[in-house]
Design a protein around this motif. Structure first.
Motif, PDB file in Angstrom:
ATOM      1  N   GLY A 439      -4.755   6.024   5.327  1.00 29.38           N
ATOM      2  CA  GLY A 439      -4.050   4.927   5.975  1.00 29.38           C
ATOM      3  C   GLY A 439      -2.571   5.272   6.103  1.00 29.38           C
ATOM      4  O   GLY A 439      -2.206   6.345   6.588  1.00 29.38           O
ATOM      5  N   PRO A 440      -1.685   4.369   5.631  1.00 28.33           N
ATOM      6  CA  PRO A 440      -0.249   4.650   5.730  1.00 28.33           C
ATOM      7  C   PRO A 440       0.246   5.621   4.665  1.00 28.33           C
ATOM      8  O   PRO A 440       1.429   5.946   4.622  1.00 28.33           O
ATOM      9  N   VAL A 441      -0.656   6.103   3.808  1.00 26.67           N
ATOM     10  CA  VAL A 441      -0.281   6.995   2.713  1.00 26.67           C
ATOM     11  C   VAL A 441      -0.870   8.379   2.964  1.00 26.67           C
ATOM     12  O   VAL A 441      -2.032   8.515   3.341  1.00 26.67           O
ATOM     13  N   SER A 442      -0.041   9.417   2.764  1.00 25.09           N
ATOM     14  CA  SER A 442      -0.509  10.798   2.803  1.00 25.09           C
ATOM     15  C   SER A 442      -0.356  11.386   1.409  1.00 25.09           C
ATOM     16  O   SER A 442       0.675  11.183   0.754  1.00 25.09           O
ATOM     17  N   ALA A 443      -1.367  12.114   0.972  1.00 24.64           N
ATOM     18  CA  ALA A 443      -1.339  12.678  -0.379  1.00 24.64           C
ATOM     19  C   ALA A 443      -1.696  14.153  -0.319  1.00 24.64           C
ATOM     20  O   ALA A 443      -2.494  14.589   0.523  1.00 24.64           O
ATOM     21  N   GLN A 444      -1.100  14.898  -1.237  1.00 28.10           N
ATOM     22  CA  GLN A 444      -1.393  16.322  -1.363  1.00 28.10           C
ATOM     23  C   GLN A 444      -1.668  16.636  -2.830  1.00 28.10           C
ATOM     24  O   GLN A 444      -0.875  16.285  -3.712  1.00 28.10           O
TER      25      GLN A 444
END
Length: 743
Positions: A439-444
């Protein structure tokens, strides 16, 4: 040993074809990509008319990714005429002291890469002199990673600085392009540089060169108070030094790129860098008795300096399968040698005694092999996978030699400070990162696994030590988009600072008659857990960033000074119990007026040091404020004026502190024609740059104040050449190099 390990490396590469090496800079673009990049650069420029004056701003001066911030050096006039140290001092989070030591947010354990690759010249004992001498105009951007992902080497608990070399290829429709830069300064200083690119069909050849002649003047005043262990009396000694050194530097780079087809490309590079310094130094030594009466006096005169030679070659094969989907393999070989040599004589006046002549030589030779295999590909759900295998082998040899005698022809070896030391270190790593939006969050998410082997051979004493270990280095980054212009970031990474092989040699190294240093074979790696929370806002030509950070380091390195007796001190690295830092960094770039831009950074942090394991009575605790500010004024389309300065706050360590210091710089550029520009810079306007270091222990205090005669003015010209497809001359750029390409 090198040949055998190289064979093992290549064998490992052949069985891991799906792995990848993290690439921070893209490969040279195709003609279509270059043309698109040039058009994008033109579209990114913002023109504002103010009473007949057109001001051009650039939207890509600051670039951000999930784990880094990249700053353009294009508008830094000090970088056009100065050294790498001058350019780094204008970058947020970065500090460079007068001796070329680099720190990130006060942490001096920093890894410096060039185009994402380790650099032999920017590691080891020669890094400081190299940073003070390398011309800054080799680089177009400086990328700062205070919390890098697992795709990057974990070396450097403070983080990573990646120097991105200036793009140097021909615009679409051109055959050749480039630029030539020349600047002259006071006291015979000058620097000359240039670049050229030639292309035909699928082949592109590039080259860079630079010459630099500089002068460094340093004045030192040192006062030491020691307690006599027999009488309890306080004895004062004084040491003053005047050094005048001339430095010459040269570098050259040749590159080639050949595109077999749209999906396969080969690149090669050959590079060479040399430094030579020579100068005179005079030191005065005085000592008092308990009543304050002068009881000893001597003078030491010396001539010598630092020299270094570094040569490297790189070959890289890139296979592209589609957008964002590629596999690359790279082999890199670097050799280097650097030394500090000095001939001196010590004259005794009180009490009178025969003179002592000295011949000091501290040398280091290195050979480094790097291999990297890299694979990146897009995944479903806008995800991206990056995986890789890296291997590095370093062979080092140290030769420290001191000869003394009553005359230059009767010198004999001093066995207490003469020794040979060898070290072999290999690091192999497999890593992977997985990034995707939610959604509005990107994670690595990232994990790196490293296996390290270290073989030490103290040849002189016959002591050999071997060690090997596995370590895991996780990382996590998350970005939350708050609006079109704002985002919130959180990150964690585990970093390590391994002792350099040269830090493990226990033999004494001669500095001057009152100061020796040695290294520590029992030094353990320091491990840092780093946490950051960042708010970022970017709109048009305005950029704001606020970062709250916390670093928790175990077994942190520190320099410990001990009394050898007779007024002589020994400096040796040790491991602290822990070191912790909690800070807030604020960065702002914007306009005060349509013709006036600013950039400013302020860093507040509190540092705690636990030295109880070293026998010190109490911990060190201090709050430091550092910052920098630059103003860029463009009153007319042809005139550009820059005023800037920085301030480094107090730094604490286990036994003392380093007092604040700062510098103010000026710069001016005048565009004469589309091809020719004039520039003038003044470095260290008030001629006051220096540092003061204070050590305080129960048995002695030591205060050393150094002033570096750094005020330097340069004037010069830059000429660009080459034509684009439509026959028009290339537009000038702030960095006076090849045309903008979107880098």
């Amino acid at each position: 040993m090198i040949a055998l390990r190289t064979l093992l490396l290549v064998s490992a590469a052949l069985v891991t074809p799906g792995l990848a090496y993290a690439q921070t800079t893209p490969p040279p673009p195709t003609d279509e990509e270059a043309e698109s990049g040039a058009q994008q650069a033109e579209e990114e420029e913002e023109d504002t008319a103010v009473e007949g004056v057109t001001v051009t701003g650039r939207a890509n001066d600051i670039r951000t990714s999930i784990d880094s911030v990249s700053y353009s050096t294009a508008e830094d006039l000090q970088a056009a005429t100065g050294t790498l140290a001058d350019a780094l001092r204008n970058i947020p989070s970065v500090e460079v002291d007068p001796q070329g030591n680099v720190s990130l947010r006060g942490d001096p354990t920093v890894t410096i890469l060039i185009d994402g690759r380790p650099s032999a010249i920017l590691s080891g004992e020669g890094r400081g002199p190299a940073i003070l001498q390398m011309s800054a105009d080799q680089f177009s951007r400086i990328e700062v990673m205070t919390n890098p992902s697992a795709a990057y080497r974990p070396d450097g608990s403070g983080g990573v600085i990646n120097l991105i070399t200036r793009p140097n290829f021909v615009r679409p429709g051109s055959t050749v392009s480039g630029s030539v830069r020349a600047n002259v300064g006071g006291d015979g200083r000058y620097n000359l540089g240039g670049n050229i690119a030639w292309t035909r069909d699928r082949l592109t050849l590039t080259g860079d060169f630079g010459l630099r002649h500089d002068r460094h003047i340093m004045s030192t005043e040192r006062v030491r108070e020691q307690i006599d262990t027999l009488t309890g009396d306080v004895l004062e000694s004084r040491q003053s030094q005047e050094v005048d050194v001339v430095i010459d530097g040269r570098y050259a780079r040749l590159g080639a790129e050949y595109r077999f087809n749209d999906g396969l490309m080969f690149t090669g590079e050959l590079r060479r860098q040399q430094f030579e310094s020579a100068g005179d130094g005079v030191e005065m030594f005085e000592g008092d008795d308990a009543s304050g009466a002068l009881v000893s006096a001597s003078e030491r005169r010396g001539y010598g300096g630092f020299s270094g030679e570094f040569t490297g070659v790189t070959a890289r094969l890139l296979r592209t399968f589609g957008e964002g989907h590629e596999w690359s393999n790279e082999l890199r070989y670097d050799v280097g040698e650097n030394s500090y040599d000095q001939d001196g004589v010590r004259l005794f006046t009180l009490p009178a005694a025969p003179s002592i002549y000295e011949d000091v030589s501290n040398g280091r030779e290195s050979a480094t092999i790097n291999f990297a295999s890299a694979y990146t590909r897009p995944m479903s759900g806008e995800a991206k996978l990056r995986a890789g295998y890296e291997a590095e082998i370093i062979d080092l040899e140290f030769d420290n030699r001191v000869l003394r005698g009553p005359s230059p022809t009767t010198l004999v070896v001093d066995p207490t400070v003469t020794n040979r030391f060898q070290a072999d270190q290999s690091v192999q790593a497999i890593y992977g990162t997985y990034e995707r939006p939610f959604g509005p969050v990107s994670a690595q998410f990232g994990l790196r696994v490293e296996y390290v082997t270290l073989d030490l051979d103290q040849i002189t004493s016959g002591v050999q030590v071997s060690n090997d270990y596995f370590r895991l280095y996780p990382s996590f980054h998350v970005v939350r988009q708050l609006s079109e212009t704002q985002e919130l970031r959180a990150s964690y990474s585990r970093r390590v600072q391994r002792p350099q092989p040269g830090d493990l040699n226990p033999f004494l190294i001669f500095v001057d008659p009152l100061n020796y240093r040695s290294d520590n074979p029992d030094l353990e790696p320091q491990v840092t857990d780093s946490y950051e929370l960042t708010w970022l806002s970017r709109a048009n030509q305005t950029f704001y960033q606020a970062t709250l950070y916390y670093r928790d380091t175990s077994d942190a390195f520190t320099q410990v000074v001990s009394d050898l007796g007779g007024g002589v001190l020994l400096t040796r690295p040790e491991n602290l119990g822990f070191s912790r830092a909690l800070g807030l960094e604020l960065v702002a770039n914007g306009r005060l007026h349509p013709t006036l831009r600013y950039s400013a950074t302020v860093n507040f942090y509190n540092q705690q040091i636990d030295a109880s394991n070293l026998g010190f009575g109490q911990d060190a605790d201090a709050t430091t404020i550092s910052g920098r500010i630059n103003f860029n004024w463009q009153p007319t389309p042809k005139d550009f004026l820059q005023v800037g300065g920085f301030w480094t706050g107090e730094t604490v360590f286990a036994q003392g502190r380093r007092e604040p210091s700062g510098m103010v710089n000026l710069g001016y550029r005048r565009t004469i024609t589309d091809r020719l520009a004039f520039q003038m810079t003044v470095r260290d306007l008030f001629d006051s740059f220096g540092d003061t270091t204070i050590y305080e222990t129960p048995n002695f205090t030591d205060r050393a104040e150094r002033i570096f005669g750094g005020r330097t003015a340069y004037v010069g010209f830059t000429w660009t050449f080459g034509q684009s497809r439509n026959g028009q001359q290339q537009p000038p750029t702030f960095d006076f190099s090849a045309p903008q390409t979107g880098q």
